[in-house]
Write a protein that holds these residues in place. Structure first.
Motif, PDB file in Angstrom:
ATOM      1  N   GLY A 234      54.998  80.548   8.498  1.00 38.93           N
ATOM      2  CA  GLY A 234      53.972  80.259   9.504  1.00 38.93           C
ATOM      3  C   GLY A 234      52.745  79.656   8.864  1.00 38.93           C
ATOM      4  O   GLY A 234      52.837  78.738   8.044  1.00 38.93           O
ATOM      5  N   GLY A 235      51.599  80.212   9.237  1.00 39.63           N
ATOM      6  CA  GLY A 235      50.317  79.665   8.826  1.00 39.63           C
ATOM      7  C   GLY A 235      50.117  79.568   7.325  1.00 39.63           C
ATOM      8  O   GLY A 235      49.344  78.735   6.861  1.00 39.63           O
ATOM      9  N   GLN A 236      50.813  80.417   6.573  1.00 37.46           N
ATOM     10  CA  GLN A 236      50.638  80.370   5.124  1.00 37.46           C
ATOM     11  C   GLN A 236      50.964  78.974   4.574  1.00 37.46           C
ATOM     12  O   GLN A 236      50.266  78.458   3.702  1.00 37.46           O
ATOM     13  N   VAL A 237      52.018  78.380   5.109  1.00 40.44           N
ATOM     14  CA  VAL A 237      52.419  77.057   4.638  1.00 40.44           C
ATOM     15  C   VAL A 237      51.362  76.018   5.012  1.00 40.44           C
ATOM     16  O   VAL A 237      50.964  75.176   4.200  1.00 40.44           O
ATOM     17  N   VAL A 238      50.885  76.094   6.241  1.00 35.61           N
ATOM     18  CA  VAL A 238      49.855  75.166   6.717  1.00 35.61           C
ATOM     19  C   VAL A 238      48.615  75.302   5.831  1.00 35.61           C
ATOM     20  O   VAL A 238      48.051  74.322   5.352  1.00 35.61           O
ATOM     21  N   TYR A 239      48.226  76.543   5.638  1.00 31.96           N
ATOM     22  CA  TYR A 239      47.037  76.851   4.833  1.00 31.96           C
ATOM     23  C   TYR A 239      47.180  76.234   3.444  1.00 31.96           C
ATOM     24  O   TYR A 239      46.275  75.553   2.960  1.00 31.96           O
ATOM     25  N   ILE A 240      48.316  76.451   2.802  1.00 32.77           N
ATOM     26  CA  ILE A 240      48.449  76.005   1.414  1.00 32.77           C
ATOM     27  C   ILE A 240      48.451  74.477   1.306  1.00 32.77           C
ATOM     28  O   ILE A 240      47.798  73.907   0.437  1.00 32.77           O
TER      29      ILE A 240
ATOM     30  N   ALA B  89      45.915  87.079   0.360  1.00 32.55           N
ATOM     31  CA  ALA B  89      46.925  87.915   1.016  1.00 32.55           C
ATOM     32  C   ALA B  89      47.489  87.253   2.272  1.00 32.55           C
ATOM     33  O   ALA B  89      48.634  87.414   2.585  1.00 32.55           O
ATOM     34  N   HIS B  90      46.674  86.535   3.013  1.00 29.78           N
ATOM     35  CA  HIS B  90      47.001  86.055   4.379  1.00 29.78           C
ATOM     36  C   HIS B  90      47.108  87.222   5.338  1.00 29.78           C
ATOM     37  O   HIS B  90      46.456  87.262   6.364  1.00 29.78           O
ATOM     38  N   ALA B  91      47.982  88.165   5.001  1.00 26.06           N
ATOM     39  CA  ALA B  91      48.079  89.386   5.801  1.00 26.06           C
ATOM     40  C   ALA B  91      48.626  90.449   4.875  1.00 26.06           C
ATOM     41  O   ALA B  91      49.531  90.168   4.095  1.00 26.06           O
TER      42      ALA B  91
ATOM     43  N   GLU C 252      45.792  90.095  14.162  1.00 26.73           N
ATOM     44  CA  GLU C 252      45.911  88.770  13.542  1.00 26.73           C
ATOM     45  C   GLU C 252      45.029  88.744  12.306  1.00 26.73           C
ATOM     46  O   GLU C 252      43.823  88.973  12.395  1.00 26.73           O
ATOM     47  N   ALA C 253      45.648  88.473  11.155  1.00 27.45           N
ATOM     48  CA  ALA C 253      44.861  88.511   9.921  1.00 27.45           C
ATOM     49  C   ALA C 253      43.738  87.477   9.961  1.00 27.45           C
ATOM     50  O   ALA C 253      42.576  87.802   9.781  1.00 27.45           O
ATOM     51  N   PHE C 254      44.091  86.227  10.184  1.00 34.06           N
ATOM     52  CA  PHE C 254      43.040  85.218  10.369  1.00 34.06           C
ATOM     53  C   PHE C 254      43.249  84.516  11.719  1.00 34.06           C
ATOM     54  O   PHE C 254      42.498  84.724  12.650  1.00 34.06           O
ATOM     55  N   GLY C 255      44.301  83.690  11.819  1.00 29.71           N
ATOM     56  CA  GLY C 255      44.583  83.027  13.093  1.00 29.71           C
ATOM     57  C   GLY C 255      44.266  81.542  13.076  1.00 29.71           C
ATOM     58  O   GLY C 255      43.284  81.095  13.652  1.00 29.71           O
ATOM     59  N   LEU C 256      45.131  80.786  12.382  1.00 30.77           N
ATOM     60  CA  LEU C 256      44.879  79.340  12.297  1.00 30.77           C
ATOM     61  C   LEU C 256      44.941  78.659  13.653  1.00 30.77           C
ATOM     62  O   LEU C 256      44.198  77.714  13.913  1.00 30.77           O
TER      63      LEU C 256
END
Ligand code: UDP
Ligand code: LCN
Length: 696
Positions: free
Chosen positions: A180-186, A316-318, A555-559
């Motif tokens: 999920g968002g981890q990939v987008v974030y990186i 961590a992301h979450a 939600e840890a952050f929430g892109l």
């Protein structure tokens, strides 16, 4: 419960990571939590003040600076703080007399005569500034000049980022399990860091090519993605690549299939070894900084940073511990499914090995008035029969820093930017939203096109609570009268998924659609992996004067929240976690309580009712959301902060060497005696589970 278990076993394992933090200073004010860098800078200033020998650590650090063996900033002839101070004075007076734009090459030789090497700047003016920052620090150390100086020091050129699990790729991966968002974030992070590195290197007057490698696993069964490709350049970068290294089976073959993030532990140690060989080869040496992501990436980053002696950052992301109630106390009940014994142990090792920790929000570290922070909940806890953490990690440790991510503004821009709109995509989006028939891509239809759309997009995990939103909508007559509902997420049939939680959620979606007879008012579209089109989709929803709803239980952050806000879509988001900080309630969007569906859906209905009566209200919320983003959530702000951390903590870690070494040995013992034992309880692909043994 701690007392109870201690009573039963006086000699049970007790871990106290603070026992060796004898001289690490700690923040005192809760309001300063997350500003570690400023604190470190202040503390260093006081430590370097006073006697000339106090400057020795800084001098040693500068003497060690080099790029592939070529000295930077100062040469060996400058071996005392006095000599350095004299050289700085001479150079500063000299460059002040030059035209500001004079290139460094014109006076390089002069600098060398004073014992100064490359790295001070590309022009007379940038050199003058850097010289001045250090001069000030040497004369009377102050945190502001200290930070400014470290933002100029040429210490980071190559970065390795670990993001191991899931399918890590640039296309067709989002929505796949654990991806999920981890990939987008990186990917966005890499682009932002490369850009900032290039600017810094230019300003330092160096001719160095930066390199960023994202390490992930190579998955031969790539399911139509590029996850079986070893090296792939990162799009829109010049010097960054994804490097994929396979997991190995016991007989040395490449493991072919995807492995859930919960089951990944038996593969990590070997992965760390194999990837370090590749990294050293590709970078032709050690990286200057490693950054881990999520438990698996952070553990491997810890192994690598300890082995190579490089600065380490943790993201961590979450943290899973706060997502599942009582997951520490009830670890035994959950272990066969989630392997939290391994996960929390790995998290503890990584948090304590790492030089700095990057969090997206304050609440991620220290929580809010009604919920503990993710890191805070790792301060002291017990996993009965396994281990008791007297001190796991302390949120007052100055390693914690907030650097919030952004959203790619070339993809997520306001719906009002008419010339930039991707009108070519409109026929496809029109089909996605409004065609009448069910197919592989979507279920349900929207009978009344004139209504605004409330939209949500997420992985179909329980915690995302998409089924919760569907239920609230089903229950709320008024809301159903006012708006349509569009969901993007997951797969549409349980047989298509191999993810435990997703299957349960898919079944629930079907039964809710039947129970509330939602066809005609709901459109459920399967996970969408083309982000450029998704950007336009958010904007098309804004065209209907709709809203984005993020209903997660936590939600840890929430892109998605910042993507929607970047597109000018008014946003309702969970008050549990990051979104509560991103949105200022009723100013730049709305908070909703995911545990009170009636109240949440009434709040959404009231908004649309108000917009009906006063259409300017919708515009007001849309604009206020955008303003919030521009002030606080951009990748440029992020990259500056993170590279400053790399530089500042790179020096910080050279102080108190003996103490650090002692802690490292303690961590190594814990890794060997505890973590390795726990890993044995996690079956590899195709194996039968074993019983836990460690510490019990
Ligand atoms: N996303 C997507 N397609 C989907 C679902 C999600 O492209 O079907 C993207 C979404 O736009 C966002 C990311 O995946 O960029 C999800 O990040 P978020 O932080 O919201 O949640 P996570 O999945 O990381 O928990
Ligand atoms: C993981 C999550 O669960 C999200 O809350 C974050 O936005 C995402 O990672 C990126 O950090």
């Amino acid at each position: 419960c701690c007392c109870f278990f201690r009573a039963r076993d006086d000699n049970s394992l007790e871990v106290d990571f603070s026992a060796l933090d004898l001289s690490t200073p700690h923040l005192t004010l809760p309001s300063s939590i997350g500003n570690g860098m400023q604190f470190v800078s202040r503390f260093m200033s006081s430590k370097l003040s006073g006697k000339p020998e106090s400057m020795k650590p800084l001098l040693d650090y500068l003497l060690n600076l080099n790029y592939r063996g070529e000295k930077l900033m100062i040469s060996d002839t400058i071996d005392t703080a006095d000599k350095l101070q004299t050289a700085l004075l001479l150079a500063e007076v000299f460059v002040a007399g030059l035209e500001k734009s004079t290139p460094y090459q014109n006076f390089e030789q002069k600098f060398q005569e004073w014992g100064l090497e490359k790295g001070w700047g590309d022009t007379a003016e940038t050199c003058r500034e850097t010289l001045n920052f250090l001069s000030e620090v040497l004369q009377a150390p102050d945190p502001i000049n200290m930070e400014k100086f470290f933002s100029r020091v040429p210490s980071v050129f190559s970065i390795v980022i670990f993001s191991i699990h899931g399918y890590f790729g640039q296309e067709k991966v989002l929505g796949l399990p654990d991806t999920g968002g981890q990939v987008v974030y990186i990917l966005d992070q890499v682009r932002a860091l490369e850009e900032e590195l290039l600017q810094r290197i230019k300003r330092q007057g160096l001719n160095v090519t930066p390199k960023i490698l994202v390490l992930t696993r190579l998955i031969p069964d790539a399911k139509g993605t590029k996850c079986n490709v070893e090296l792939e350049p990162v799009e829109h970068t010049k010097h960054s690549s994804i490097l994929r290294v396979p997991f190995k089976t016991d007989d040395g073959k490449d493991l072919r299939q995807w492995v859930s993030r919960f089951d990944i532990y038996p593969y990590l140690e070997r992965y760390a070894q194999d990837s370090s060989v590749k990294i050293l080869d590709i970078l032709e040496g050690k990286p200057d900084m490693v950054i881990g992501n999520y438990t698996d990436g952070n553990l491997v980053a810890s192994l690598l940073s300890s082995k190579l002696g490089v600065t380490q950052g943790t993201i961590a992301h979450a943290l899973e511990k706060t997502k599942y109630d009582d997951s520490d106390v009830k670890w035994r009940e959950m272990d066969h499914k989630y392997h939290f014994s391994c996960q929390f142990t790995a998290d503890m090792i990584a948090m304590n090995t790492s030089d700095f920790i990057i969090a997206s929000t304050y609440q991620e570290i220290a929580g809010s008035k009604d919920k503990p922070g993710q890191y805070e909940s790792h301060y002291a806890f017990t996993m009965p029969g396994l281990c008791r953490y007297a001190t796991g990690v302390n949120v007052f440790d100055p390693k914690f820093n907030i650097a919030a991510p952004g959203a790619d503004q070339s993809v997520y821009f306001p719906f009002t930017q008419k010339q930039a709109r991707l009108t070519d995509l409109h026929p496809q989006i029109e089909e996605l939203l409004y065609s009448k028939e069910d197919n592989d891509e979507h279920l349900g239809y929207l009978g009344d096109r004139s209504k605004p759309i409330i939209f949500s997009m997420a992985r179909l995990d329980k915690v995302k609570n998409i089924t919760g939103l569907v239920e609230w909508y089903g229950e709320n007559r008024k809301l159903r009268d006012l708006v349509n509902l569009v969901i993007v997420g997951g797969l549409l049939e349980p047989s298509q998924s191999n993810d435990r939680e997703e299957i349960e959620e898919i079944n629930k979606m079907h039964s809710l659609m039947d129970k509330y007879q939602l066809k005609g008012q709901i459109r459920w579209i399967k996970a969408q992996t083309e982000r450029v089109r998704n950007g336009e989709l958010y904007r098309c929803i804004a065209d209907t004067r709709g809203a984005f709803v993020q209903p997660a239980l936590y939600e840890a952050f929430g892109l998605t929240v910042i993507e929607a806000m970047n597109c000018g879509l008014p946003t309702f988001a969970t008050n549990q976690g990051g979104p509560a900080e991103i949105i200022v309630n009723e100013v730049s969007g709305f908070h909703i309580n995911p545990l009170n569906g009636k109240e949440a859906s009434d709040k959404i209905a009231a908004f649309f009712q108000k917009c009906k009566e006063d259409p300017t209200y919708w515009n007001k919320m849309s604009t206020a959301g955008l303003q919030r983003i521009y002030e606080c959530y951009t990748w440029q702000i992020y990259a500056t902060k993170v590279l400053n951390m790399g530089s500042m903590y790179g020096f910080w870690r050279t102080l108190n060497k003996e103490e650090r070494q002692a802690k490292q040995l303690y961590l190594q013992m814990f890794y060997n005696l505890q973590f390795r034992q726990l890993v044995k309880t996690v079956p590899k692909v195709g194996e039968q589970p074993a019983r836990p043994t460690a510490g019990s």
